[in-house]
Design a protein around this motif. Structure first.
Motif, PDB file in Angstrom:
ATOM      1  N   ALA A 127      74.553  57.338 -60.455  1.00 52.09           N
ATOM      2  CA  ALA A 127      73.249  57.947 -60.190  1.00 52.09           C
ATOM      3  C   ALA A 127      72.141  56.898 -60.364  1.00 52.09           C
ATOM      4  CB  ALA A 127      73.022  59.107 -61.154  1.00 52.09           C
ATOM      5  N   PRO A 128      71.046  57.047 -59.639  1.00 52.65           N
ATOM      6  CA  PRO A 128      69.939  56.115 -59.816  1.00 52.65           C
ATOM      7  C   PRO A 128      69.346  56.247 -61.216  1.00 52.65           C
ATOM      8  CG  PRO A 128      69.268  57.977 -58.436  1.00 52.65           C
ATOM      9  CD  PRO A 128      70.745  58.103 -58.661  1.00 52.65           C
ATOM     10  N   MET A 129      69.180  55.129 -61.886  1.00 47.85           N
ATOM     11  CA  MET A 129      68.592  55.162 -63.245  1.00 47.85           C
ATOM     12  C   MET A 129      67.718  53.943 -63.478  1.00 47.85           C
ATOM     13  SD  MET A 129      71.684  56.550 -65.667  1.00 47.85           S
ATOM     14  CE  MET A 129      72.922  55.580 -64.843  1.00 47.85           C
ATOM     15  N   LEU A 130      66.460  54.205 -63.709  1.00 46.97           N
ATOM     16  CA  LEU A 130      65.484  53.150 -63.972  1.00 46.97           C
ATOM     17  C   LEU A 130      65.769  52.524 -65.338  1.00 46.97           C
ATOM     18  CD1 LEU A 130      62.884  51.595 -63.457  1.00 46.97           C
ATOM     19  CD2 LEU A 130      61.595  53.625 -64.123  1.00 46.97           C
ATOM     20  N   MET A 131      65.980  51.214 -65.349  1.00 47.75           N
ATOM     21  CA  MET A 131      66.371  50.531 -66.582  1.00 47.75           C
ATOM     22  C   MET A 131      65.197  49.833 -67.278  1.00 47.75           C
ATOM     23  SD  MET A 131      69.573  50.979 -67.356  1.00 47.75           S
ATOM     24  CE  MET A 131      69.224  52.684 -66.962  1.00 47.75           C
ATOM     25  N   GLU A 140      68.252  51.978 -59.199  1.00 48.74           N
ATOM     26  CA  GLU A 140      67.110  52.689 -59.755  1.00 48.74           C
ATOM     27  C   GLU A 140      66.007  52.751 -58.695  1.00 48.74           C
ATOM     28  OE1 GLU A 140      67.284  49.018 -62.176  1.00 48.74           O
ATOM     29  OE2 GLU A 140      65.203  49.555 -62.650  1.00 48.74           O
ATOM     30  N   HIS A 176      63.772  59.058 -52.417  1.00 49.48           N
ATOM     31  CA  HIS A 176      63.629  59.871 -53.632  1.00 49.48           C
ATOM     32  C   HIS A 176      62.546  60.928 -53.391  1.00 49.48           C
ATOM     33  CE1 HIS A 176      63.825  61.150 -57.643  1.00 49.48           C
ATOM     34  NE2 HIS A 176      63.438  60.082 -58.307  1.00 49.48           N
ATOM     35  N   HIS A 185      62.398  65.226 -58.602  1.00 51.91           N
ATOM     36  CA  HIS A 185      61.951  64.908 -59.959  1.00 51.91           C
ATOM     37  C   HIS A 185      60.441  64.761 -60.136  1.00 51.91           C
ATOM     38  CE1 HIS A 185      66.255  63.156 -60.755  1.00 51.91           C
ATOM     39  NE2 HIS A 185      66.244  64.455 -60.478  1.00 51.91           N
ATOM     40  N   ARG A 222      67.260  62.501 -51.860  1.00 51.84           N
ATOM     41  CA  ARG A 222      67.444  63.171 -53.150  1.00 51.84           C
ATOM     42  C   ARG A 222      66.381  64.255 -53.304  1.00 51.84           C
ATOM     43  NH1 ARG A 222      68.549  61.172 -59.407  1.00 51.84           N
ATOM     44  NH2 ARG A 222      70.390  62.470 -59.475  1.00 51.84           N
ATOM     45  N   SER A 281      69.591  67.431 -57.052  1.00 47.24           N
ATOM     46  CA  SER A 281      69.200  67.490 -58.446  1.00 47.24           C
ATOM     47  C   SER A 281      68.283  68.694 -58.612  1.00 47.24           C
ATOM     48  CB  SER A 281      68.497  66.181 -58.843  1.00 47.24           C
ATOM     49  OG  SER A 281      68.337  66.095 -60.230  1.00 47.24           O
ATOM     50  N   SER A 296      74.843  66.008 -66.215  1.00 45.45           N
ATOM     51  CA  SER A 296      75.745  66.235 -67.358  1.00 45.45           C
ATOM     52  C   SER A 296      77.184  66.454 -66.913  1.00 45.45           C
ATOM     53  CB  SER A 296      75.250  67.417 -68.195  1.00 45.45           C
ATOM     54  OG  SER A 296      74.038  67.101 -68.825  1.00 45.45           O
ATOM     55  N   TYR A 304      77.658  62.320 -58.602  1.00 39.48           N
ATOM     56  CA  TYR A 304      76.843  61.249 -59.190  1.00 39.48           C
ATOM     57  C   TYR A 304      76.925  61.348 -60.699  1.00 39.48           C
ATOM     58  CZ  TYR A 304      74.470  60.241 -54.736  1.00 39.48           C
ATOM     59  OH  TYR A 304      74.173  59.862 -53.456  1.00 39.48           O
ATOM     60  N   MET A 305      77.191  60.207 -61.328  1.00 39.78           N
ATOM     61  CA  MET A 305      77.205  60.179 -62.790  1.00 39.78           C
ATOM     62  C   MET A 305      76.165  59.184 -63.278  1.00 39.78           C
ATOM     63  SD  MET A 305      81.279  60.435 -63.449  1.00 39.78           S
ATOM     64  CE  MET A 305      81.097  60.343 -65.200  1.00 39.78           C
ATOM     65  N   GLY A 306      75.395  59.613 -64.264  1.00 38.06           N
ATOM     66  CA  GLY A 306      74.339  58.762 -64.789  1.00 38.06           C
ATOM     67  C   GLY A 306      74.688  58.203 -66.149  1.00 38.06           C
ATOM     68  N   ARG A 307      74.276  58.931 -67.180  1.00 37.83           N
ATOM     69  CA  ARG A 307      74.359  58.405 -68.544  1.00 37.83           C
ATOM     70  C   ARG A 307      75.788  58.077 -68.978  1.00 37.83           C
ATOM     71  NH1 ARG A 307      72.205  63.128 -71.145  1.00 37.83           N
ATOM     72  NH2 ARG A 307      73.024  64.002 -69.215  1.00 37.83           N
TER      73      ARG A 307
HETATM   74  C1  LIG Z   1      67.387  56.241 -68.132  1.00 36.43           C
HETATM   75  C2  LIG Z   1      67.332  57.107 -66.901  1.00 36.43           C
HETATM   76  C3  LIG Z   1      66.625  56.668 -65.799  1.00 36.43           C
HETATM   77  C4  LIG Z   1      66.590  57.456 -64.638  1.00 36.43           C
HETATM   78  N1  LIG Z   1      65.974  56.965 -63.520  1.00 36.43           N
HETATM   79  C5  LIG Z   1      66.093  57.626 -62.340  1.00 36.43           C
HETATM   80  C6  LIG Z   1      65.676  57.026 -61.131  1.00 36.43           C
HETATM   81  O1  LIG Z   1      65.242  55.866 -61.085  1.00 36.43           O
HETATM   82  N2  LIG Z   1      65.785  57.745 -59.987  1.00 36.43           N
HETATM   83  C7  LIG Z   1      66.317  59.011 -59.982  1.00 36.43           C
HETATM   84  O2  LIG Z   1      66.411  59.637 -58.911  1.00 36.43           O
HETATM   85  N3  LIG Z   1      66.771  59.585 -61.118  1.00 36.43           N
HETATM   86  C8  LIG Z   1      66.701  58.921 -62.276  1.00 36.43           C
HETATM   87  N4  LIG Z   1      67.249  59.457 -63.417  1.00 36.43           N
HETATM   88  C9  LIG Z   1      67.993  60.715 -63.336  1.00 36.43           C
HETATM   89  C10 LIG Z   1      69.490  60.438 -63.139  1.00 36.43           C
HETATM   90  O3  LIG Z   1      69.742  59.931 -61.837  1.00 36.43           O
HETATM   91  C11 LIG Z   1      70.336  61.707 -63.327  1.00 36.43           C
HETATM   92  O4  LIG Z   1      69.907  62.669 -62.411  1.00 36.43           O
HETATM   93  C12 LIG Z   1      70.256  62.257 -64.750  1.00 36.43           C
HETATM   94  O5  LIG Z   1      70.452  61.246 -65.709  1.00 36.43           O
HETATM   95  C13 LIG Z   1      71.270  63.376 -64.975  1.00 36.43           C
HETATM   96  O6  LIG Z   1      72.578  62.915 -64.745  1.00 36.43           O
HETATM   97  P1  LIG Z   1      73.572  62.538 -65.999  1.00 36.43           P
HETATM   98  O7  LIG Z   1      73.618  63.759 -66.851  1.00 36.43           O
HETATM   99  O8  LIG Z   1      74.874  62.213 -65.339  1.00 36.43           O
HETATM  100  O9  LIG Z   1      72.958  61.382 -66.713  1.00 36.43           O
HETATM  101  C14 LIG Z   1      67.248  58.714 -64.597  1.00 36.43           C
HETATM  102  C15 LIG Z   1      67.936  59.152 -65.746  1.00 36.43           C
HETATM  103  C16 LIG Z   1      68.002  58.356 -66.870  1.00 36.43           C
HETATM  104  C17 LIG Z   1      68.792  58.840 -68.063  1.00 36.43           C
END
Ligand SMILES: Cc1cc2nc3c(=O)[nH]c(=O)nc-3n(C[C@H](O)[C@H](O)[C@H](O)COP(=O)(O)O)c2cc1C
Length: 348
Positions: free
Chosen positions: A22-26, A57, A162, A165, A215, A250, A287, A307-310
């Motif tokens: 999953a997209p995640m901003l670091m 991200e 995107h 959210h 998304r 989402s 989750s 999609y898996m994030g965390r």
């Molecule tokens: C640290 C962090 C940064 C995130 N950044 C983005 C992002 O850049 N773009 C986006 O669409 N979602 C972002 N998300 C949401 C994740 O893509 C995802 O939908 C959310 O973490 C739930 O999935 P998970 O339970 O598998 O982590 C972010 C989530 C986390 C935890």
């Protein structure tokens, strides 16, 4: 029979399995919005872990569209080389790549003016945004289009817009954040207009053989008066007709409070409803951390991609462990990793 390891093809691109990062901003970038070594290492690690698709991200289409000063950007030609290096790195590590184009709208925390459809702050911690004029809205569409043109040079396999959210495009979609009375507000058709124009421009620019993903927050999860999966399904028909290949489903993010319970797979039902209604591939998220849940999602045809994030932050090699338990030898960029998924063979 594991469904996780079955490939998925969108246009000319085949993901080797059904797990996407999953997209995640670091927050590891600099003011210049360029890719640095930490980005390369971070994404390479997850790609080596065997997932089929790595989504970046947020990558901002203009400076005012950044969430933070540390976001990646694609508003400048000088940012292309680093993104190309990132796409090459992901490919070398055996995964397909997707670049997430974004504009933060009223959730931007950068200095200077921030923008939204209406002058409503996201929360008490956020500033009140300036209302975008029609010319400025059209400039946002052009910024997405230019970003898509630059994205071609980067060599990414897929592009994602995107629109979830509570960021700019979602702010236009929802009646809770869009109170405009011009062509971009009021009726659902008008509120959807920015996304429709962005998708139209991006699809025109982006190569015909490469997938385009959008998304969405299927439900605003913001209480009374927000969009629900009913409105999102109607929007989905329009996006499908415009050539969108997969919806990454989402929910929430429009307001600071999520009006729902967060349990494993809490957003799967939205993905399932959209998939069934639209007959369009969907990805689900939220989750999801166990292979059993992923298998159930795929078996019940609730989604085509998970999609898996965390979980992948905690454990980049999650999929290798799943392969080991399932007795599967997945294709890996470093085939020797498979020695960690089977019984130990003496030798070295
Ligand atoms: C640290 C962090 C940064 C995130 N950044 C983005 C992002 O850049 N773009 C986006 O669409 N979602 C972002 N998300 C949401 C994740 O893509 C995802 O939908 C959310 O973490 C739930 O999935 P998970 O339970 O598998 O982590 C972010 C989530 C986390 C935890």
């Amino acid at each position: 029979m594991s469904r996780i390891f079955q490939p998925l093809t969108l246009r000319s691109v085949t993901f080797k399995n059904r797990i996407a990062m999953a997209p995640m901003l670091m927050y590891t970038g600099q003011e210049d919005g360029k890719v640095n070594d930490l980005h390369l290492a971070h994404y390479a690690a997850r790609a080596l872990g065997g997932v089929g698709l790595i989504t970046t991200e947020v990558v901002a289409v203009e400076p005012a569209g950044r969430i933070s000063h540390t976001d990646l950007g694609i508003w400048d030609e000088a940012q292309v080389a680093g993104l190309r290096r990132l796409a090459e790195m992901i490919a070398a590590c055996g995964a397909k790549s997707c670049l997430q184009l974004a504009h933060a709208g009223r959730k931007s925390m950068v200095d200077g003016a921030i923008f939204a459809p209406s002058a409503i702050a996201h929360s008490a911690q956020h500033r009140t945004p300036q209302v975008l004029t029609i010319e400025q809205v059209q400039a946002v569409v052009r910024a997405f289009e230019r970003a898509a043109e630059r994205a071609i040079e980067t060599g990414f396999d897929c592009l994602e817009i995107h629109a979830a959210h509570g960021y700019l495009i979602h702010e236009f979609l929802s009646p809770l954040s869009n109170r405009r009375d011009d062509g971009y507000g009021g009726s659902p058709e008008n509120r959807n207009r920015l996304l429709v124009e962005v998708v139209t421009a991006v699809r025109r620019a982006w190569p015909e053989d490469k997938p385009l993903i959008v998304r969405l927050s299927a439900d605003d999860m913001a209480g009374e008066g927000g969009n629900t999966v009913t409105q999102t399904t109607r929007l989905g028909y329009v996006l499908k007709a415009l050539g969108v290949d997969l919806l990454s489903v989402s929910a929430g993010g429009l307001t600071p409070v999520f009006h729902g319970e967060i349990v494993p797979g809490y957003q799967v039902e939205f993905a399932a409803q959209l998939r069934q209604g639209l007959e369009l591939p969907v990805g689900c998220n939220g989750s999801i951390t166990s292979s059993e849940l992923v298998e159930a999602v795929l078996y019940s045809q609730s989604a085509d991609l998970v999609y898996m994030g965390r979980e992948l932050l905690r454990n980049p090699f999650w999929l290798l462990n799943v392969a080991r338990a399932a007795g599967v030898e997945p294709p890996l960029a470093i085939p020797t990793y498979a020695r960690a998924t089977g019984p130990y063979e003496r030798g070295h």
